[in-house]
Design a protein around this motif. Structure first.
Motif, PDB file in Angstrom:
ATOM      1  N   ASP A 204       0.814  -1.210   0.000  1.00 43.74           N
ATOM      2  CA  ASP A 204       0.000   0.000   0.000  1.00 43.74           C
ATOM      3  C   ASP A 204       0.850   1.264   0.000  1.00 43.74           C
ATOM      4  OD1 ASP A 204      -2.774  -0.747  -0.104  1.00 43.74           O
ATOM      5  OD2 ASP A 204      -2.513  -1.653   1.877  1.00 43.74           O
ATOM      6  N   ARG A 205       0.237   2.330  -0.525  1.00 43.91           N
ATOM      7  CA  ARG A 205       0.823   3.674  -0.502  1.00 43.91           C
ATOM      8  C   ARG A 205      -0.235   4.623   0.032  1.00 43.91           C
ATOM      9  NH1 ARG A 205       1.589   1.554  -5.320  1.00 43.91           N
ATOM     10  NH2 ARG A 205      -0.098   2.816  -6.240  1.00 43.91           N
ATOM     11  N   ILE A 206       0.191   5.584   0.846  1.00 40.67           N
ATOM     12  CA  ILE A 206      -0.767   6.537   1.410  1.00 40.67           C
ATOM     13  C   ILE A 206      -0.149   7.921   1.446  1.00 40.67           C
ATOM     14  CG2 ILE A 206      -0.159   6.243   3.851  1.00 40.67           C
ATOM     15  CD1 ILE A 206      -3.247   6.139   4.388  1.00 40.67           C
ATOM     16  N   LEU A 207      -0.972   8.935   1.242  1.00 42.05           N
ATOM     17  CA  LEU A 207      -0.525  10.326   1.291  1.00 42.05           C
ATOM     18  C   LEU A 207      -0.791  10.859   2.689  1.00 42.05           C
ATOM     19  CD1 LEU A 207       0.530  12.579  -0.723  1.00 42.05           C
ATOM     20  CD2 LEU A 207      -1.847  13.365  -0.803  1.00 42.05           C
ATOM     21  N   ALA A 224       0.289   2.647  11.426  1.00 44.60           N
ATOM     22  CA  ALA A 224      -0.052   1.545  10.519  1.00 44.60           C
ATOM     23  C   ALA A 224       1.093   1.260   9.553  1.00 44.60           C
ATOM     24  CB  ALA A 224      -1.326   1.873   9.744  1.00 44.60           C
ATOM     25  N   SER A 225       1.859   2.296   9.182  1.00 46.80           N
ATOM     26  CA  SER A 225       2.985   2.059   8.265  1.00 46.80           C
ATOM     27  C   SER A 225       4.087   1.248   8.944  1.00 46.80           C
ATOM     28  CB  SER A 225       3.546   3.392   7.756  1.00 46.80           C
ATOM     29  OG  SER A 225       4.199   4.123   8.785  1.00 46.80           O
ATOM     30  N   GLN A 231       4.256   2.307   2.144  1.00 46.08           N
ATOM     31  CA  GLN A 231       4.998   3.522   1.824  1.00 46.08           C
ATOM     32  C   GLN A 231       4.178   4.768   2.162  1.00 46.08           C
ATOM     33  OE1 GLN A 231       6.003   3.296  -2.334  1.00 46.08           O
ATOM     34  NE2 GLN A 231       7.236   1.445  -2.085  1.00 46.08           N
ATOM     35  N   ILE A 232       4.898   5.784   2.643  1.00 46.16           N
ATOM     36  CA  ILE A 232       4.272   7.051   3.003  1.00 46.16           C
ATOM     37  C   ILE A 232       4.823   8.161   2.114  1.00 46.16           C
ATOM     38  CG2 ILE A 232       3.917   8.757   4.830  1.00 46.16           C
ATOM     39  CD1 ILE A 232       2.603   6.135   5.515  1.00 46.16           C
ATOM     40  N   PRO A 250      -1.951   7.007  -4.370  1.00 44.62           N
ATOM     41  CA  PRO A 250      -2.297   6.248  -3.168  1.00 44.62           C
ATOM     42  C   PRO A 250      -3.235   5.078  -3.438  1.00 44.62           C
ATOM     43  CG  PRO A 250      -3.475   8.342  -3.217  1.00 44.62           C
ATOM     44  CD  PRO A 250      -2.469   8.384  -4.318  1.00 44.62           C
ATOM     45  N   THR A 251      -3.026   4.012  -2.687  1.00 47.09           N
ATOM     46  CA  THR A 251      -3.961   2.890  -2.719  1.00 47.09           C
ATOM     47  C   THR A 251      -4.996   3.045  -1.602  1.00 47.09           C
ATOM     48  OG1 THR A 251      -2.511   1.580  -1.299  1.00 47.09           O
ATOM     49  CG2 THR A 251      -2.236   1.318  -3.688  1.00 47.09           C
ATOM     50  N   LEU A 252      -4.642   3.812  -0.581  1.00 49.14           N
ATOM     51  CA  LEU A 252      -5.552   4.155   0.519  1.00 49.14           C
ATOM     52  C   LEU A 252      -5.606   5.673   0.583  1.00 49.14           C
ATOM     53  CD1 LEU A 252      -3.935   1.882   3.269  1.00 49.14           C
ATOM     54  CD2 LEU A 252      -5.801   1.244   1.732  1.00 49.14           C
TER      55      LEU A 252
END
Length: 546
Positions: A204-207, A224-225, A231-232, A250-252
């Motif tokens: 997953d990737r998140i902003l 959570a990371s 990845q952040i 982002p995936t989330l």
């Protein structure tokens, strides 16, 4: 399950994926990337810097900055050095910063990216040592470069689960902020549990752009990371948001109602609603159009979209669902690690609810209609305020949330208002403003709304229009608002019927103290500011205030 602390998860990620990408920090058009190994090295340098200050174990170390890689680094370093973190919202004013530093008795503060650094730095007493991240304006006692120019800390400390980890000061919609105490157990259990609940994994990737000083971003993004290895990506500024989100893919994606509304208005500014409706009804074309819109937003790779912090209009959720973005609402508080309910997986028939209780969390409705919650995510109490702690817990250990609600046969919870927001009109009738506000917000031109009127025979609504709406002809806006008023009033009981709408010119922001840092309306501030116009007599049903 065996609960691991964030530090233990850091050690695990460094051991199992040392050279995989973890953080991406944009700065002046460039990016700095951190692998897990590089991140760990920076954490250890800051931890050693803290050790060298010879603070007593368990000292309170403050941190004020917009989201950035250094925020993560410092937070983990505070843990590694055996201290307790005190995050402060980056939008906090002089009074709040002074209050928190004094109340929490912080000997040290880290200062990072800030909008009003000069003013905010003045709130730091000379007795508090300040360390500045390498961003403009963070002119402190020690620079980031000097503080980290040393050999990294060498060791693998593991805190006890009942050790205090952080004190998070509530955003203070009424009165002074309260310091919510969380130990490693409550934070670790919640972060670990959230992975299964939201299906988060290392791919997953998140902003990260909502304040890390707020519990939701802290748990569902930072913590959570550490537990998932995802990845952040950070944003550089609001001006670069579009570039930053497209870089992340982002995936989330977690957001707040106001931003979802901004997205909606931005789309409609490029494609009028009537044209969009026609295109979305054409079978093959509808999928192409929806995907193009998602791609334009930078959200075409996302598999989970969420909204929290404040109620989002069901109409907004249904609107986004038509373009393939299913927004799941979630609910929680600082006092329970923001881990109350979730609407994941998304169900269209449950829009308007805040979802079901997470596994391991017990929710009930009291005789007064209050939502009460119990679980390993609950806080230990309010720092230095045992009386307020006693007030917020029932004898059998449930947290009193202050939210009114109801639970359906499938366990889905619906919030029907805030106990403290309920007011009595001059007729002696009780009004719960939140459901009425939600109905008004179904009109996309309305961006902010506050239903009030404790001194009036009938309630009224103060509202702020969206930036896009303000560009439209006044006659068109007045007609739209009049229709909305008529439709909303037709759905209300007689004592709830709104007497009028007051359109306010000034936006309600954190800076002018009408919103908390988590974008909740400060009703008492609004009512004081607009007291005269609220109580004035008007013939018109839609009143424009200049």
């Amino acid at each position: 399950m065996t609960i691991k602390t964030p530090l233990e998860m850091l050690y695990h990620q460094v051991e199992t994926r040392p050279d995989e990408l973890f953080l991406v920090q944009p700065n002046n058009g460039n990016t700095t990337q951190y692998t897990w190994r590089q991140f760990d090295r920076q954490v250890r340098k800051v931890a050693q810097g803290l050790v060298n200050l010879n603070l007593p174990k368990g000292s309170h170390v403050a941190l004020i900055s917009k989201n950035c890689a250094e925020w993560f680094i410092t937070d983990l370093a505070i843990m590694m050095a055996g201290h307790v973190s005190i995050p402060i919202f980056p939008t906090a004013g002089h009074e709040t910063i002074s209050y928190v530093l004094n109340h929490a008795q912080c000997p040290v503060i880290f200062v990072g990216k800030l909008e009003h650094a000069d003013e905010q730095l003045q709130a730091i007493p000379k007795t508090v040592k300040s360390i500045g991240f390498a961003y403009p304006g963070a002119n402190c006692d020690l620079s980031w470069e000097d503080f980290t120019s040393l050999e990294p800390f060498d060791g693998y400390p593991t805190p006890a689960l009942d050790d205090p980890m952080t004190i998070i000061y509530t955003s203070g919609s009424t009165g002074s902020p309260k310091g919510v105490m969380h130990n490693y157990s409550s934070i670790s259990w919640t972060a670990s549990s959230s992975l299964d609940a939201l299906s988060v994994n290392a791919d997953d990737r998140i902003l990260s752009y909502l304040p890390l000083a707020h519990i939701t971003e802290r748990i569902l993004v930072e913590m959570a990371s550490l537990y998932s290895g995802m990845q952040i990506y950070f944003i550089e500024s609001l001006e670069t948001f579009k570039t930053d989100i497209h870089r992340c893919q982002p995936t989330l994606f977690i957001s707040v109602p106001r931003l979802w509304t901004r997205f909606q208005m931005g789309i409609l500014a490029q494609m009028p609603q009537k044209k969009l409706d026609i295109l979305l009804k054409i079978p093959i074309l509808s999928g192409i159009v929806a995907k193009k819109i998602r791609k334009g937003l930078g959200l075409d790779q996302a598999r989970l979209w969420a909204s929290g912090s404040a109620p989002i209009s069901p109409a907004t959720i249904h609107w986004f669902s038509k373009i393939g973005i299913d927004i799941s609402e979630g609910w929680g508080m600082t006092e329970n690690c923001a881990y109350g309910t979730s609407s994941v997986p998304f169900r269209k028939d449950k829009v308007g609810s805040i979802g079901k209780a997470y596994e391991g969390v017990d929710i009930r409705i009291s005789d007064e209609g209050e939502i009460q919650v119990k679980g390993p995510c609950n806080m230990q109490g309010y720092y230095l305020e045992p009386e307020k702690t006693a007030e917020v817990f029932t004898e059998d250990g449930y947290l009193c949330t202050g939210d009114k609600g109801e639970i359906d046969s499938e366990g889905y919870v619906k919030i029907t208002g805030r106990l403290k927001d309920i007011f009595k009109t001059a007729k002696g009738k009780y009004i719960t403003p939140v459901p009425i506000e939600a109905k008004l917000m179904e009109n996309a031109i309305i961006e902010q709304v506050c239903v009030t009127g404790s001194s009036l025979k009938q309630p009224i609504a103060l509202l702020v229009l969206s930036p896009e709406a303000k560009l439209k002809p006044k006659e068109q806006l007045e007609s739209s608002l009049q229709d909305t008023l008529n439709n909303v009033n037709a759905s209300l009981e007689s004592h709830q019927v709104l007497d009028r709408l007051l359109v306010v010119e000034e936006d309600w922001t954190i800076e002018n103290d009408f919103l908390t840092p988590t974008l909740k309306i400060k009703r008492h501030v609004l009512e004081k500011k607009y007291q005269d116009v609220i109580n004035a007599s008007y013939k018109q049903k839609v009143v424009w205030l200049s």
